[in-house]
Motif scaffolding. Structure first.
Motif, PDB file in Angstrom:
ATOM      1  N   PHE A 115      -7.570  74.473  22.061  1.00 42.95           N
ATOM      2  CA  PHE A 115      -7.599  73.192  21.363  1.00 42.95           C
ATOM      3  C   PHE A 115      -6.613  72.207  21.991  1.00 42.95           C
ATOM      4  O   PHE A 115      -6.959  71.050  22.286  1.00 42.95           O
ATOM      5  N   ILE A 116      -5.396  72.665  22.233  1.00 41.15           N
ATOM      6  CA  ILE A 116      -4.378  71.806  22.843  1.00 41.15           C
ATOM      7  C   ILE A 116      -4.704  71.533  24.307  1.00 41.15           C
ATOM      8  O   ILE A 116      -4.501  70.418  24.809  1.00 41.15           O
ATOM      9  N   SER A 117      -5.233  72.535  25.017  1.00 42.89           N
ATOM     10  CA  SER A 117      -5.648  72.301  26.404  1.00 42.89           C
ATOM     11  C   SER A 117      -6.709  71.215  26.470  1.00 42.89           C
ATOM     12  O   SER A 117      -6.650  70.316  27.325  1.00 42.89           O
ATOM     13  N   GLY A 118      -7.678  71.277  25.564  1.00 37.99           N
ATOM     14  CA  GLY A 118      -8.705  70.241  25.513  1.00 37.99           C
ATOM     15  C   GLY A 118      -8.107  68.870  25.238  1.00 37.99           C
ATOM     16  O   GLY A 118      -8.509  67.863  25.838  1.00 37.99           O
ATOM     17  N   ALA A 119      -7.131  68.828  24.326  1.00 32.47           N
ATOM     18  CA  ALA A 119      -6.480  67.555  24.011  1.00 32.47           C
ATOM     19  C   ALA A 119      -5.706  67.009  25.211  1.00 32.47           C
ATOM     20  O   ALA A 119      -5.715  65.799  25.471  1.00 32.47           O
ATOM     21  N   LEU A 120      -5.023  67.881  25.941  1.00 34.60           N
ATOM     22  CA  LEU A 120      -4.303  67.441  27.142  1.00 34.60           C
ATOM     23  C   LEU A 120      -5.267  66.940  28.215  1.00 34.60           C
ATOM     24  O   LEU A 120      -4.989  65.944  28.900  1.00 34.60           O
ATOM     25  N   LEU A 121      -6.393  67.616  28.365  1.00 30.87           N
ATOM     26  CA  LEU A 121      -7.406  67.151  29.312  1.00 30.87           C
ATOM     27  C   LEU A 121      -7.941  65.784  28.901  1.00 30.87           C
ATOM     28  O   LEU A 121      -8.186  64.917  29.743  1.00 30.87           O
ATOM     29  N   GLU A 122      -8.141  65.598  27.600  1.00 34.39           N
ATOM     30  CA  GLU A 122      -8.593  64.305  27.090  1.00 34.39           C
ATOM     31  C   GLU A 122      -7.560  63.209  27.372  1.00 34.39           C
ATOM     32  O   GLU A 122      -7.920  62.098  27.782  1.00 34.39           O
ATOM     33  N   ALA A 138      -5.411  63.121  29.803  1.00 34.45           N
ATOM     34  CA  ALA A 138      -5.445  62.832  31.239  1.00 34.45           C
ATOM     35  C   ALA A 138      -6.660  61.994  31.607  1.00 34.45           C
ATOM     36  O   ALA A 138      -6.569  61.065  32.423  1.00 34.45           O
ATOM     37  N   ALA A 139      -7.804  62.306  31.007  1.00 34.42           N
ATOM     38  CA  ALA A 139      -9.017  61.539  31.296  1.00 34.42           C
ATOM     39  C   ALA A 139      -8.858  60.082  30.873  1.00 34.42           C
ATOM     40  O   ALA A 139      -9.334  59.162  31.554  1.00 34.42           O
ATOM     41  N   ARG A 140      -8.166  59.858  29.756  1.00 35.52           N
ATOM     42  CA  ARG A 140      -7.941  58.492  29.289  1.00 35.52           C
ATOM     43  C   ARG A 140      -7.029  57.714  30.232  1.00 35.52           C
ATOM     44  O   ARG A 140      -7.036  56.483  30.226  1.00 35.52           O
ATOM     45  N   GLU A 141      -6.250  58.457  31.023  1.00 34.65           N
ATOM     46  CA  GLU A 141      -5.394  57.829  32.034  1.00 34.65           C
ATOM     47  C   GLU A 141      -6.123  57.643  33.360  1.00 34.65           C
ATOM     48  O   GLU A 141      -5.531  57.221  34.355  1.00 34.65           O
ATOM     49  N   ILE A 158       1.219  62.981  28.128  1.00 37.54           N
ATOM     50  CA  ILE A 158       1.215  63.782  29.345  1.00 37.54           C
ATOM     51  C   ILE A 158       2.179  63.245  30.396  1.00 37.54           C
ATOM     52  O   ILE A 158       2.334  63.850  31.461  1.00 37.54           O
ATOM     53  N   ALA A 159       2.844  62.127  30.095  1.00 36.41           N
ATOM     54  CA  ALA A 159       3.759  61.536  31.077  1.00 36.41           C
ATOM     55  C   ALA A 159       4.792  62.521  31.603  1.00 36.41           C
ATOM     56  O   ALA A 159       5.075  62.562  32.817  1.00 36.41           O
ATOM     57  N   PRO A 160       5.420  63.376  30.732  1.00 34.94           N
ATOM     58  CA  PRO A 160       6.395  64.331  31.271  1.00 34.94           C
ATOM     59  C   PRO A 160       5.789  65.321  32.273  1.00 34.94           C
ATOM     60  O   PRO A 160       6.508  65.862  33.117  1.00 34.94           O
ATOM     61  N   LEU A 161       4.490  65.562  32.184  1.00 32.25           N
ATOM     62  CA  LEU A 161       3.843  66.481  33.124  1.00 32.25           C
ATOM     63  C   LEU A 161       3.548  65.808  34.460  1.00 32.25           C
ATOM     64  O   LEU A 161       3.451  66.488  35.480  1.00 32.25           O
TER      65      LEU A 161
END
Length: 227
Positions: free
Chosen positions: A18-25, A27-30, A222-225
């Motif tokens: 669930f969190i992986s999907g949210a992080l991918l989302e 990144a896609a928005r960026e 996701i900026a810290p990543l």
């Protein structure tokens, strides 16, 4: 430049996918190209296309790159039990080196962000003398920790962070995911984790967002990543 992270959790059922999907989302928005791998998954369903895992399908949906299912989830096991037991019952051998090859293939496919999601917690066994944590060590990639916010999570989070550091890997960030409704003293638990975990908090996902990874993305950064 491709940035790759291994996603682990404080336990099973804490919302890694669930969190992986949210992080991918996020990144896609960026505007980033994304890909993900679930190297081994148990609890797969029999379909006319073969065994399919709901977590791997969610990752496949959330990523921007078009990868075949077999590349997203190369090892699919039917019983919803520990992967090494499911593999043993199926007469298969789990090998982190084979998983490494698949992961490196995805890492070289041109995505800006790649997430490799584990199974269970950090020390999920692959066999008598190997663990799934061997995979991120072989890949030499930093780790994202999903903390399932519930009673006992502080102990689990601190021990997992310590194990990650002992294995020579960096904890790139952590996410507080409220997997239970009505946790006692949530703010106090969060404050303690902020003090004890040596990595940036990427976000706090409330329980009422637990059904939609796209909505959960609103609570993450996701900026810290990417820095």
């Amino acid at each position: 430049m491709t940035r790759t992270f291994f996603v682990t959790g404080t336990d099973t059922e804490v919302g890694k996918t669930f969190i992986s999907g949210a992080l991918l989302e996020c990144a896609a928005r960026e505007g980033l190209q994304t890909a993900a791998v679930k190297p081994v998954a148990s609890g797969c369903e029999v379909t006319h296309e073969g065994l399919r895992n709901s977590d791997a399908l969610l990752l496949q949906e959330a990523m921007t790159m078009d990868l075949p299912y077999q590349q997203v989830n190369p090892i699919a096991l039917e019983p919803a039990i520990a992967p090494h037991i499911a593999a043993m019952e199926a007469g298969r051998r789990l090998d982190a080196r084979r998983m490494e090859g698949v992961c490196r293939g995805v890492m070289s496919a041109g995505a800006d962000l790649v997430l490799i999601e584990g199974a269970g917690g950090w020390r999920t066994p692959l066999g008598p003398r190997s663990y799934l944590s061997d995979l991120p060590q072989q890949l030499d990639i930093p780790v994202i920790l999903v903390v399932g916010m519930q009673l006992g999570c502080i102990n689990h989070a601190v021990l997992t962070a310590e194990a990650i550091r002992r294995d020579g890997l960096a904890l790139a960030g952590w996410v507080a995911n409220f997997v239970r409704d009505g946790m006692a003293r949530p703010d106090e638990n969060l404050a303690t984790l902020r003090t004890l975990l040596p990595a940036p908090l990427l976000g706090v996902v409330p329980f009422d967002e637990a059904t939609d990874y796209r909505a959960a993305a609103e609570h993450l950064q996701i900026a810290p990543l990417l820095g």
